[in-house]
Scaffold this motif. Structure first.
Motif, PDB file in Angstrom:
ATOM      1  N   VAL A  15      67.603 -31.702 -32.493  1.00  0.00           N
ATOM      2  CA  VAL A  15      66.609 -31.369 -33.517  1.00  0.00           C
ATOM      3  C   VAL A  15      67.282 -30.621 -34.658  1.00  0.00           C
ATOM      4  O   VAL A  15      67.026 -30.908 -35.831  1.00  0.00           O
ATOM      5  CB  VAL A  15      65.442 -30.564 -32.905  1.00  0.00           C
ATOM      6  CG1 VAL A  15      64.570 -29.935 -33.995  1.00  0.00           C
ATOM      7  CG2 VAL A  15      64.589 -31.460 -32.005  1.00  0.00           C
ATOM      8  N   TYR A  18      69.257 -33.243 -36.784  1.00  0.00           N
ATOM      9  CA  TYR A  18      68.388 -34.103 -37.592  1.00  0.00           C
ATOM     10  C   TYR A  18      67.680 -33.312 -38.694  1.00  0.00           C
ATOM     11  O   TYR A  18      67.475 -33.819 -39.791  1.00  0.00           O
ATOM     12  CB  TYR A  18      67.379 -34.829 -36.711  1.00  0.00           C
ATOM     13  CG  TYR A  18      68.021 -35.843 -35.790  1.00  0.00           C
ATOM     14  CD1 TYR A  18      68.872 -36.822 -36.282  1.00  0.00           C
ATOM     15  CD2 TYR A  18      67.782 -35.828 -34.426  1.00  0.00           C
ATOM     16  CE1 TYR A  18      69.471 -37.740 -35.447  1.00  0.00           C
ATOM     17  CE2 TYR A  18      68.370 -36.750 -33.579  1.00  0.00           C
ATOM     18  CZ  TYR A  18      69.215 -37.705 -34.103  1.00  0.00           C
ATOM     19  OH  TYR A  18      69.804 -38.621 -33.268  1.00  0.00           O
ATOM     20  N   ARG A  19      67.365 -32.043 -38.440  1.00  0.00           N
ATOM     21  CA  ARG A  19      66.702 -31.202 -39.441  1.00  0.00           C
ATOM     22  C   ARG A  19      67.712 -30.679 -40.465  1.00  0.00           C
ATOM     23  O   ARG A  19      67.547 -30.872 -41.665  1.00  0.00           O
ATOM     24  CB  ARG A  19      66.007 -30.031 -38.739  1.00  0.00           C
ATOM     25  CG  ARG A  19      65.294 -29.064 -39.685  1.00  0.00           C
ATOM     26  CD  ARG A  19      64.900 -27.768 -38.993  1.00  0.00           C
ATOM     27  NE  ARG A  19      66.109 -27.083 -38.533  1.00  0.00           N
ATOM     28  CZ  ARG A  19      66.219 -26.520 -37.329  1.00  0.00           C
ATOM     29  NH1 ARG A  19      65.234 -26.530 -36.469  1.00  0.00           N
ATOM     30  NH2 ARG A  19      67.363 -25.924 -36.989  1.00  0.00           N
ATOM     31  N   LEU A  24      65.581 -34.243 -41.947  1.00  0.00           N
ATOM     32  CA  LEU A  24      64.289 -34.646 -41.402  1.00  0.00           C
ATOM     33  C   LEU A  24      63.470 -33.402 -41.092  1.00  0.00           C
ATOM     34  O   LEU A  24      64.012 -32.320 -40.880  1.00  0.00           O
ATOM     35  CB  LEU A  24      64.482 -35.493 -40.143  1.00  0.00           C
ATOM     36  CG  LEU A  24      65.262 -36.796 -40.339  1.00  0.00           C
ATOM     37  CD1 LEU A  24      65.430 -37.516 -39.006  1.00  0.00           C
ATOM     38  CD2 LEU A  24      64.579 -37.706 -41.343  1.00  0.00           C
ATOM     39  N   ARG A  25      62.166 -33.556 -41.070  1.00  0.00           N
ATOM     40  CA  ARG A  25      61.281 -32.432 -40.767  1.00  0.00           C
ATOM     41  C   ARG A  25      60.927 -32.440 -39.294  1.00  0.00           C
ATOM     42  O   ARG A  25      60.760 -33.512 -38.706  1.00  0.00           O
ATOM     43  CB  ARG A  25      60.013 -32.529 -41.605  1.00  0.00           C
ATOM     44  CG  ARG A  25      60.400 -32.504 -43.095  1.00  0.00           C
ATOM     45  CD  ARG A  25      59.345 -32.086 -44.027  1.00  0.00           C
ATOM     46  NE  ARG A  25      58.943 -30.718 -43.783  1.00  0.00           N
ATOM     47  CZ  ARG A  25      57.731 -30.282 -44.061  1.00  0.00           C
ATOM     48  NH1 ARG A  25      56.835 -31.095 -44.568  1.00  0.00           N
ATOM     49  NH2 ARG A  25      57.412 -29.029 -43.841  1.00  0.00           N
ATOM     50  N   VAL A  26      60.790 -31.273 -38.720  1.00  0.00           N
ATOM     51  CA  VAL A  26      60.346 -31.157 -37.332  1.00  0.00           C
ATOM     52  C   VAL A  26      58.825 -31.258 -37.346  1.00  0.00           C
ATOM     53  O   VAL A  26      58.135 -30.360 -37.835  1.00  0.00           O
ATOM     54  CB  VAL A  26      60.807 -29.836 -36.698  1.00  0.00           C
ATOM     55  CG1 VAL A  26      60.312 -29.736 -35.262  1.00  0.00           C
ATOM     56  CG2 VAL A  26      62.322 -29.723 -36.751  1.00  0.00           C
ATOM     57  N   PRO A  29      57.825 -29.626 -32.425  1.00  0.00           N
ATOM     58  CA  PRO A  29      59.019 -28.962 -31.891  1.00  0.00           C
ATOM     59  C   PRO A  29      59.245 -29.300 -30.422  1.00  0.00           C
ATOM     60  O   PRO A  29      58.338 -29.798 -29.745  1.00  0.00           O
ATOM     61  CB  PRO A  29      58.716 -27.474 -32.087  1.00  0.00           C
ATOM     62  CG  PRO A  29      57.242 -27.386 -32.211  1.00  0.00           C
ATOM     63  CD  PRO A  29      56.761 -28.695 -32.766  1.00  0.00           C
ATOM     64  N   VAL A  56      60.870 -35.760 -34.972  1.00  0.00           N
ATOM     65  CA  VAL A  56      61.378 -35.454 -36.305  1.00  0.00           C
ATOM     66  C   VAL A  56      61.152 -36.664 -37.195  1.00  0.00           C
ATOM     67  O   VAL A  56      61.125 -37.798 -36.728  1.00  0.00           O
ATOM     68  CB  VAL A  56      62.875 -35.055 -36.275  1.00  0.00           C
ATOM     69  CG1 VAL A  56      63.079 -33.781 -35.467  1.00  0.00           C
ATOM     70  CG2 VAL A  56      63.735 -36.176 -35.739  1.00  0.00           C
ATOM     71  N   ASP A  59      57.253 -35.950 -43.387  1.00  0.00           N
ATOM     72  CA  ASP A  59      55.897 -35.417 -43.353  1.00  0.00           C
ATOM     73  C   ASP A  59      55.020 -36.203 -44.327  1.00  0.00           C
ATOM     74  O   ASP A  59      54.520 -35.675 -45.311  1.00  0.00           O
ATOM     75  CB  ASP A  59      55.920 -33.928 -43.704  1.00  0.00           C
ATOM     76  CG  ASP A  59      54.644 -33.227 -43.305  1.00  0.00           C
ATOM     77  OD1 ASP A  59      53.815 -33.837 -42.605  1.00  0.00           O
ATOM     78  OD2 ASP A  59      54.475 -32.060 -43.703  1.00  0.00           O
ATOM     79  N   VAL A  65      59.040 -42.194 -37.200  1.00  0.00           N
ATOM     80  CA  VAL A  65      59.652 -40.959 -36.727  1.00  0.00           C
ATOM     81  C   VAL A  65      60.706 -41.256 -35.671  1.00  0.00           C
ATOM     82  O   VAL A  65      60.745 -42.341 -35.099  1.00  0.00           O
ATOM     83  CB  VAL A  65      58.590 -40.003 -36.133  1.00  0.00           C
ATOM     84  CG1 VAL A  65      57.581 -39.582 -37.195  1.00  0.00           C
ATOM     85  CG2 VAL A  65      57.896 -40.621 -34.937  1.00  0.00           C
TER      86      VAL A  65
END
Length: 155
Positions: A15, A18-19, A24-26, A29, A56, A59, A65
Motif C-alpha cells: 500500500v 502504490y500510494r 494511487l489513493r488508499v 486501508p 488502492v 478516487d 482499482v
C-alpha cells in the motif's frame, strides 16, 4: 473490469508503494478478512483464505482499482519475478498519464525499476514499462488524443 488483484508478502508495504511511489489513493486501508464469509468465498481455492487486504486506486467513484492481498496463513512464492511478459496469464497493468517524460523521471527518482531504456511511440500513444517490487509489470501510456480511449488513438 471491476478490479485487479495483486498478491503481496506485506500488505502495508505494498500500500505504501502504490500510494507513495505511484500516487494511487488508499480507498480502503489494510484490514483482516477472516471467518466463515471469506471461507465460503475462497475456501475451495486457498487452504486458509484469511487475508489482509486493501484497495488502492483513483478516487473517481469507479471500480478501476487494485486489490492488494496478503494471505496471512499460506506461504506464497515469488514466481512473477521469473515470468516472461509472453507467458500465458495476466501480462501487465496499464496506467494512463498526462506527461510520460515527467512521470517516468519522477518514478526513476523514487527508485522504480524500468524494464525498457526509454519511451516508445506506437499507434499514436507513448509508452514505457516498469515493474513493482513484487514482479507485477506496469505500462505507462500517454495518449495523443486525451478525449479518446487509449485503444482508439489511431485513426
Amino acid at each position: 473490469m471491476a478490479h485487479i488483484g495483486v498478491c503481496v508478502p506485506d500488505c502495508e508495504a505494498a500500500v505504501a508503494f502504490y500510494r507513495d511511489v505511484l500516487g494511487l489513493r488508499v480507498l480502503s486501508p489494510p484490514y483482516v478478512m477472516a471467518g466463515n464469509a471469506i471461507r465460503n468465498d475462497m475456501g475451495e481455492l486457498v487452504s486458509d483464505p484469511t487475508m489482509k487486504a486493501a484497495i488502492v486506486g483513483f478516487d473517481d467513484g469507479s471500480d478501476r482499482v487494485l486489490e492488494v492481498i496478503e494471505y496471512l496463513n499460506v506461504d506464497g512464492a515469488n514466481e512473477r519475478a521469473a515470468a516472461a511478459l509472453t507467458d500465458h496469464g495476466l501480462s501487465h497493468v496499464g496506467l494512463i498519464c498526462e506527461d510520460l517524460d515527467a512521470t517516468r523521471a519522477e518514478l526513476e527518482g523514487k527508485g522504480v525499476e524500468f524494464l525498457v531504456s526509454g519511451i516508445a511511440d506506437v499507434a499514436k500513444v507513448r509508452t514505457t514499462w516498469f515493474v513493482d517490487p513484487w514482479g507485477v509489470v506496469f505500462i505507462l501510456v500517454e495518449k495523443s488524443r486525451p478525449e479518446r480511449p487509449y485503444f482508439s488513438q489511431w485513426g
